[in-house]
Motif scaffolding. Structure first.
Motif, PDB file in Angstrom:
ATOM      1  N   UNK A 111     -46.809  10.818  39.737  1.00 25.37           N
ATOM      2  CA  UNK A 111     -46.627   9.507  39.119  1.00 25.37           C
ATOM      3  C   UNK A 111     -47.058   8.403  40.078  1.00 25.37           C
ATOM      4  N   UNK A 112     -47.732   7.392  39.543  1.00 20.57           N
ATOM      5  CA  UNK A 112     -48.274   6.338  40.397  1.00 20.57           C
ATOM      6  C   UNK A 112     -47.171   5.583  41.126  1.00 20.57           C
ATOM      7  N   UNK A 113     -46.013   5.399  40.467  1.00 18.27           N
ATOM      8  CA  UNK A 113     -44.917   4.689  41.126  1.00 18.27           C
ATOM      9  C   UNK A 113     -44.439   5.434  42.361  1.00 18.27           C
ATOM     10  N   UNK A 114     -44.390   6.752  42.252  1.00 23.16           N
ATOM     11  CA  UNK A 114     -43.913   7.554  43.375  1.00 23.16           C
ATOM     12  C   UNK A 114     -44.937   7.550  44.506  1.00 23.16           C
ATOM     13  N   UNK A 115     -46.215   7.661  44.160  1.00 19.30           N
ATOM     14  CA  UNK A 115     -47.255   7.616  45.188  1.00 19.30           C
ATOM     15  C   UNK A 115     -47.159   6.306  45.969  1.00 19.30           C
ATOM     16  N   UNK A 116     -47.080   5.197  45.247  1.00 19.44           N
ATOM     17  CA  UNK A 116     -47.052   3.894  45.918  1.00 19.44           C
ATOM     18  C   UNK A 116     -45.783   3.736  46.759  1.00 19.44           C
ATOM     19  N   UNK A 117     -44.649   4.175  46.228  1.00 18.11           N
ATOM     20  CA  UNK A 117     -43.406   4.026  46.982  1.00 18.11           C
ATOM     21  C   UNK A 117     -43.403   4.899  48.235  1.00 18.11           C
ATOM     22  N   UNK A 118     -43.987   6.084  48.140  1.00 16.64           N
ATOM     23  CA  UNK A 118     -44.067   6.944  49.323  1.00 16.64           C
ATOM     24  C   UNK A 118     -44.863   6.269  50.428  1.00 16.64           C
ATOM     25  N   UNK A 119     -45.943   5.594  50.052  1.00 18.98           N
ATOM     26  CA  UNK A 119     -46.744   4.900  51.061  1.00 18.98           C
ATOM     27  C   UNK A 119     -45.998   3.693  51.613  1.00 18.98           C
ATOM     28  N   UNK A 120     -45.265   2.993  50.767  1.00 20.57           N
ATOM     29  CA  UNK A 120     -44.463   1.872  51.251  1.00 20.57           C
ATOM     30  C   UNK A 120     -43.436   2.332  52.286  1.00 20.57           C
ATOM     31  N   UNK A 121     -42.919   3.506  52.068  1.00 16.29           N
ATOM     32  CA  UNK A 121     -41.867   3.998  52.959  1.00 16.29           C
ATOM     33  C   UNK A 121     -42.425   4.714  54.181  1.00 16.29           C
ATOM     34  N   UNK A 122     -43.742   4.728  54.336  1.00 14.73           N
ATOM     35  CA  UNK A 122     -44.304   5.192  55.591  1.00 14.73           C
ATOM     36  C   UNK A 122     -45.094   6.466  55.556  1.00 14.73           C
ATOM     37  N   UNK A 123     -45.256   7.106  54.378  1.00 12.61           N
ATOM     38  CA  UNK A 123     -46.029   8.353  54.313  1.00 12.61           C
ATOM     39  C   UNK A 123     -47.464   8.108  54.767  1.00 12.61           C
ATOM     40  N   UNK A 124     -48.018   9.057  55.494  1.00 12.67           N
ATOM     41  CA  UNK A 124     -49.367   8.926  56.004  1.00 12.67           C
ATOM     42  C   UNK A 124     -50.425   9.516  55.104  1.00 12.67           C
ATOM     43  N   UNK A 125     -50.027  10.084  53.963  1.00 15.22           N
ATOM     44  CA  UNK A 125     -50.963  10.664  53.024  1.00 15.22           C
ATOM     45  C   UNK A 125     -50.203  11.284  51.875  1.00 15.22           C
ATOM     46  N   UNK A 126     -50.932  11.718  50.835  1.00 14.08           N
ATOM     47  CA  UNK A 126     -50.272  12.233  49.630  1.00 14.08           C
ATOM     48  C   UNK A 126     -51.174  13.285  49.002  1.00 14.08           C
ATOM     49  N   UNK A 127     -50.716  14.546  49.017  1.00 11.74           N
ATOM     50  CA  UNK A 127     -51.463  15.666  48.456  1.00 11.74           C
ATOM     51  C   UNK A 127     -50.695  16.239  47.269  1.00 11.74           C
ATOM     52  N   UNK A 128     -51.384  16.411  46.132  1.00 15.47           N
ATOM     53  CA  UNK A 128     -50.784  16.998  44.937  1.00 15.47           C
ATOM     54  C   UNK A 128     -51.207  18.457  44.853  1.00 15.47           C
ATOM     55  N   UNK A 129     -50.238  19.363  44.688  1.00 18.77           N
ATOM     56  CA  UNK A 129     -50.540  20.792  44.599  1.00 18.77           C
ATOM     57  C   UNK A 129     -51.573  21.052  43.508  1.00 18.77           C
ATOM     58  N   UNK A 153     -57.266  13.681  44.533  1.00 18.34           N
ATOM     59  CA  UNK A 153     -57.778  12.759  43.518  1.00 18.34           C
ATOM     60  C   UNK A 153     -56.713  12.099  42.653  1.00 18.34           C
ATOM     61  N   UNK A 154     -55.736  12.864  42.184  1.00 16.13           N
ATOM     62  CA  UNK A 154     -54.711  12.269  41.332  1.00 16.13           C
ATOM     63  C   UNK A 154     -53.938  11.189  42.069  1.00 16.13           C
ATOM     64  N   UNK A 155     -53.566  11.457  43.307  1.00 16.25           N
ATOM     65  CA  UNK A 155     -52.814  10.470  44.085  1.00 16.25           C
ATOM     66  C   UNK A 155     -53.646   9.225  44.349  1.00 16.25           C
ATOM     67  N   UNK A 156     -54.907   9.419  44.712  1.00 19.41           N
ATOM     68  CA  UNK A 156     -55.772   8.275  44.976  1.00 19.41           C
ATOM     69  C   UNK A 156     -55.998   7.464  43.704  1.00 19.41           C
ATOM     70  N   UNK A 157     -56.217   8.152  42.594  1.00 25.09           N
ATOM     71  CA  UNK A 157     -56.426   7.444  41.339  1.00 25.09           C
ATOM     72  C   UNK A 157     -55.190   6.714  40.871  1.00 25.09           C
ATOM     73  N   UNK A 158     -54.025   7.352  41.025  1.00 23.44           N
ATOM     74  CA  UNK A 158     -52.784   6.706  40.617  1.00 23.44           C
ATOM     75  C   UNK A 158     -52.510   5.464  41.448  1.00 23.44           C
ATOM     76  N   UNK A 159     -52.754   5.564  42.731  1.00 29.76           N
ATOM     77  CA  UNK A 159     -52.527   4.421  43.602  1.00 29.76           C
ATOM     78  C   UNK A 159     -53.479   3.282  43.258  1.00 29.76           C
ATOM     79  N   UNK A 160     -54.736   3.600  43.037  1.00 30.19           N
ATOM     80  CA  UNK A 160     -55.713   2.565  42.718  1.00 30.19           C
ATOM     81  C   UNK A 160     -55.367   1.891  41.388  1.00 30.19           C
TER      82      UNK A 160
END
Length: 301
Positions: A111-129, A153-160
């Protein structure tokens, strides 16, 4: 003054210059903590990463609190973190963990909300299985240690899409994820996180997030009606896992990569699943599994 050798005396052989890299020990392997509540996923990731000479998995854990304890004990170079876990979920633990090591989200949550929030909280990247190969995962682990982010791709697209649609405005998270305070949602990485962003983070502070997180299950339904009763299908744990992946839209190759099994094994599982669900297609099986088939109804799972 340089003198010539006397007759009968041989010149001393030229000595090669010293090699500055001689006897330099190889760098220590990257130390990784794997946090995922699925033991099959943990074992697969550990086997994959530990097969590389420059990576070692120092701990496998099943929730955010255990990840924090393991990170304090083992001082890893990288933490691989799932989002949805029982007890303390990944988003709730994330602000604590990034104080100890770089964190890469490694999850089914797209979910795009989760991707964005993970980055706000300091995650250095996001990989979807299902969206990366083994080599890509290894490269991501190596790169995040050096501060180079990776996104599937899904994480990058959701964030964008999220950034384009809402700009700087925040979006609400699903209930039970990342609930670290009762204050309004943060609009910046540090806003509203006074309890968790002030170093040093502590196990006592982390334990405060447990009551809020425990109110929801680790398998969030995103506001959909309650999940159907699947026990009547009598699927094994592995078959249920694969059926979930089928319902999410994955093909056999993606399922094989996610579960660290061969495509032939996936096909064998699917044949047994279809027999138990009395289905002849993926769409029909998914509809029955999700409770959307005509006459299936929904119950409490």
């Amino acid at each position: 003054m340089k003198t010539s050798p006397t007759p009968g005396e041989e010149a001393a052989p030229m000595q090669p210059p010293p090699n500055p890299f001689e006897n330099v020990p190889p760098p220590a392997p990257l130390r990784v903590v794997v946090a995922d509540d699925n033991p099959v996923v943990r074992a697969g990731l550990t086997a994959l990463l530990s097969g590389r000479d420059d990576i070692t998995v120092v701990a496998e854990v099943a929730d955010g609190r255990q990840a924090y304890d393991a990170a304090r004990e083992h001082q890893p170079d990288v933490i691989l973190l799932d989002v949805r876990m029982p007890g303390v979920d990944g988003l709730s633990a994330l602000p604590y963990l990034v104080e100890l090591a770089p964190v890469m989200m490694l999850t089914y949550s797209r979910e795009s909300e989760i991707v964005q929030e993970a980055l706000r909280r300091g995650a250095g990247g996001y990989l979807v299985h299902g969206e990366f190969t083994a080599d890509q995962l290894v490269s991501a682990v190596r790169d995040i240690k050096e501060g180079r982010p990776h996104f599937t791709p899904t994480a990058a697209g959701a964030l964008l899409a999220q950034l384009r649609e809402r700009g700087n405005e925040g979006a609400s998270l699903p209930d039970g994820l990342g609930a670290t305070t009762d204050e309004p949602r943060m609009s910046s990485p540090n806003a509203g996180l006074s309890r968790i962003s002030q170093p040093p983070a502590s196990a006592e502070n982390l334990s405060q997030v447990q009551p809020a997180v425990a109110q929801s299950s680790s398998r969030w339904t995103g506001g959909l009606p309650a999940a159907p009763d699947r026990s009547r299908f009598q699927l094994s744990a592995r078959e249920a896992e694969i059926m979930d992946l089928i319902a999410s839209g994955m093909n056999n190759q993606q399922i094989a990569a996610t579960c660290f099994i061969s495509e032939k094994t996936v096909k064998n599982h699917i044949n047994r699943i279809f027999a138990k669900l009395h289905s002849t297609s993926r769409a029909e099986a998914a509809a029955k599994w999700l409770g959307t088939a005509p006459g299936s109804g929904r119950g409490v799972g």
